[in-house]
Design an enzyme around this catalytic site. Structure first.
Site, PDB file in Angstrom:
ATOM      1  N   GLU A 150     -46.749  42.407  64.960  1.00 38.90           N
ATOM      2  CA  GLU A 150     -45.338  42.563  64.792  1.00 38.90           C
ATOM      3  C   GLU A 150     -44.934  43.936  63.810  1.00 38.90           C
ATOM      4  O   GLU A 150     -43.666  43.971  64.182  1.00 38.90           O
ATOM      5  CB  GLU A 150     -44.357  41.972  65.503  1.00 38.90           C
ATOM      6  CG  GLU A 150     -44.409  41.294  66.653  1.00 38.90           C
ATOM      7  CD  GLU A 150     -44.069  41.580  67.548  1.00 38.90           C
ATOM      8  OE1 GLU A 150     -43.389  42.158  68.479  1.00 38.90           O
ATOM      9  OE2 GLU A 150     -44.752  41.244  68.864  1.00 38.90           O
ATOM     10  N   HIS A 207     -38.312  38.089  65.416  1.00 43.96           N
ATOM     11  CA  HIS A 207     -38.621  38.234  64.118  1.00 43.96           C
ATOM     12  C   HIS A 207     -37.990  38.136  62.761  1.00 43.96           C
ATOM     13  O   HIS A 207     -36.557  37.992  63.028  1.00 43.96           O
ATOM     14  CB  HIS A 207     -38.289  40.396  64.325  1.00 43.96           C
ATOM     15  CG  HIS A 207     -39.315  40.947  64.635  1.00 43.96           C
ATOM     16  ND1 HIS A 207     -38.506  41.913  65.433  1.00 43.96           N
ATOM     17  CD2 HIS A 207     -41.052  40.907  65.759  1.00 43.96           C
ATOM     18  CE1 HIS A 207     -39.222  42.120  66.578  1.00 43.96           C
ATOM     19  NE2 HIS A 207     -40.976  41.511  66.688  1.00 43.96           N
ATOM     20  N   CYS A 252     -33.895  47.078  61.449  1.00 44.37           N
ATOM     21  CA  CYS A 252     -35.137  47.033  63.466  1.00 44.37           C
ATOM     22  C   CYS A 252     -35.522  49.248  63.234  1.00 44.37           C
ATOM     23  O   CYS A 252     -36.227  49.017  64.133  1.00 44.37           O
ATOM     24  CB  CYS A 252     -34.614  46.651  64.423  1.00 44.37           C
ATOM     25  SG  CYS A 252     -34.611  45.112  64.546  1.00 44.37           S
TER      26      CYS A 252
END
Length: 457
Positions: free
Chosen positions: A182, A261, A380
């Site tokens: 990721e 995450h 993000c």
């Protein structure tokens, strides 16, 4: 590498933010992302989303932080639909997908590439044995809509970081569950300063080849996305030694609370690691390993569960904030507006952060609500790349933000973006045509050449 091999000491962090794409919509595609799931089906405002992102970039640029821009991806991804058996003209393909498989249509229209923390993992040149900056695009195989991104991401990164003497590009890992990667959302570099030797903290949710053992607790509600094996493979690609890396397991209870995450529960910068008590399964062991490897004292800033619940951490995205270094040694924390709206979180910001024994001396609030509703906060939206002055000078294209570029991008958004996009609008062939026109113009503004499938033929 010693300092004689690395004469360029003017290292600074550049935050490369992703431009929100014209098809920004709320499809609720991300399992385990509570905000994304809860807002699925609502009407989005792509224009507002893109302008909010540009406003954050401009504010940081005005505060003398280096700010870069990464373009959105080509959406809808008609090539993906055709690969799945939808045939005919573009109009026919969209109509059939809307009628037969609306969730697939939503996936191929996702603007999720705006969250560039997932674009790649980056190792700066002070840490790499060959003295180059290393990039590995994340394979994002855990979800179909993000799995569509790595090929274009790799082309974009190679177009910008083009100088092979200074930049090294690695292939994305095999897109299998065993190597689920990721990107930088599960990677934190800690060091005394940006140009100093760093230690890389890789956080994983599961072990692909050891899963199921009683010694490896697993989340029960949501899937663990990052694997240990993927993190280890990226570290090997970049030439990182054991003494430069720490691999820590994410707490399963945090994953089940919506911490999909690590950057939803922890953020690091320089020697500072701001983290929630429930971030790591083995908190003490993780901190000890970091202290053993770091050349400068680690400054852990721990937020206890009693101060901020996991639910509040996820809803406010306190830890999905940007932690930025200032010339005087202090740090600025850029938080989403939701932090200010949550009483316990805002009290913690005042009592634990600003009044605590740590370098965080300022908290800046930014409105990124359009992104937040899809599950992405300030952290993000950016990929951190530490670059020396010569490396910054070697960047290709026009991707470092200045007033002129900001003005052009703002005007570009206002020309091409809709102010309303509902899920049923994704089948509109006009939207697909509008997007291609916009992206073709954007690649010219950024001077990055042909990076999109429609440009490559």
């Amino acid at each position: 590498m010693n300092d004689q091999q690395r004469p360029d000491r003017d290292y600074r962090e550049v935050n490369f933010d992703g431009l929100v794409g014209p098809t920004h919509n709320y499809a609720g595609l991300a399992l385990g992302n509570v905000a994304s799931m809860s807002h699925g089906g609502l009407v989005a405002n792509p224009r507002e989303a893109a302008l909010q992102g540009l406003a954050k970039m401009k504010a940081l640029m005005d505060a003398d932080y280096l700010q870069g821009v990464l373009p959105p991806q080509q959406r809808p991804d008609l090539g993906a639909l055709r690969a799945l058996g939808f045939t005919g003209s573009d109009e026919r393909v969209l109509a059939r997908a809307a009628g037969d498989a609306p969730q697939i249509l939503r996936a191929v229209c996702s603007a999720s590439s705006m969250w560039t923390a997932n674009a790649a993992t980056v190792t700066p040149s002070p840490d790499a044995p060959d003295g180059r900056v290393h990039f590995t695009p994340a394979n994002l195989q855990s979800s179909f809509h993000r799995f569509l991104e790595p090929a274009t991401t790799g082309r974009v990164l190679a177009a910008i970081f083009r100088d092979e003497a200074r930049f090294a590009h690695h292939p994305a890992l095999p897109a299998t569950p065993a190597f689920s990667d990721e990107g930088a959302a599960n990677h934190t570099r800690l060091a005394g300063g940006h140009g100093d030797a760093g230690v890389h903290l890789f956080v994983y949710g599961r072990e692909a080849f050891g899963w199921g053992s009683e010694t490896l607790p697993a989340p029960k509600r949501f899937p663990a996305r990052q694997t240990l094996e993927a993190s280890q493979a990226v570290a090997r690609q970049h030439g990182l030694a054991e003494s430069q890396t720490v691999f820590a397991q994410q707490h399963p209870e945090a994953i089940d609370a919506g911490v999909f995450h690590n950057d939803v529960i922890a953020v690091g910068n320089g020697p500072v690691l701001l983290y929630h008590e429930m971030a790591f399964l083995d908190e003490a062991g993780t901190l000890e390993a970091l202290r053993e490897r770091m050349r400068t004292p680690l400054i852990p800033v721990r937020i206890p569960l009693e101060a901020v619940s996991l639910e509040d951490a996820v809803s406010s995205y306190l830890f999905n904030s940007q932690l930025l270094s200032n010339p005087d040694g202090s740090m600025t924390l850029v938080v989403p507006g939701e932090c200010q709206e949550n009483a316990s979180v805002w009290r913690t910001v005042q009592d634990h952060l600003l009044a605590g024994a740590n370098p965080i001396g300022e908290v800046v609030v930014k409105d990124v609500k359009q992104s937040m509703r899809n599950g992405g906060g300030p952290a993000c939206l950016r990929l951190r790349v530490v670059l020396g002055a010569e490396e910054r000078g070697a960047l290709a294209g026009r991707v470092l933000l200045d007033d002129a570029l900001h003005g052009e991008l703002t005007a570009w958004v206002e020309r091409h973006y809709r102010d309303r996009l509902a899920p049923e609008d994704l089948a509109d062939p006009a939207l697909a045509r509008e997007t291609l026109v916009a992206l073709d113009e954007l690649s010219g503004i950024l001077e990055i050449g042909s990076v999109y499938p429609f440009q490559l033929g």
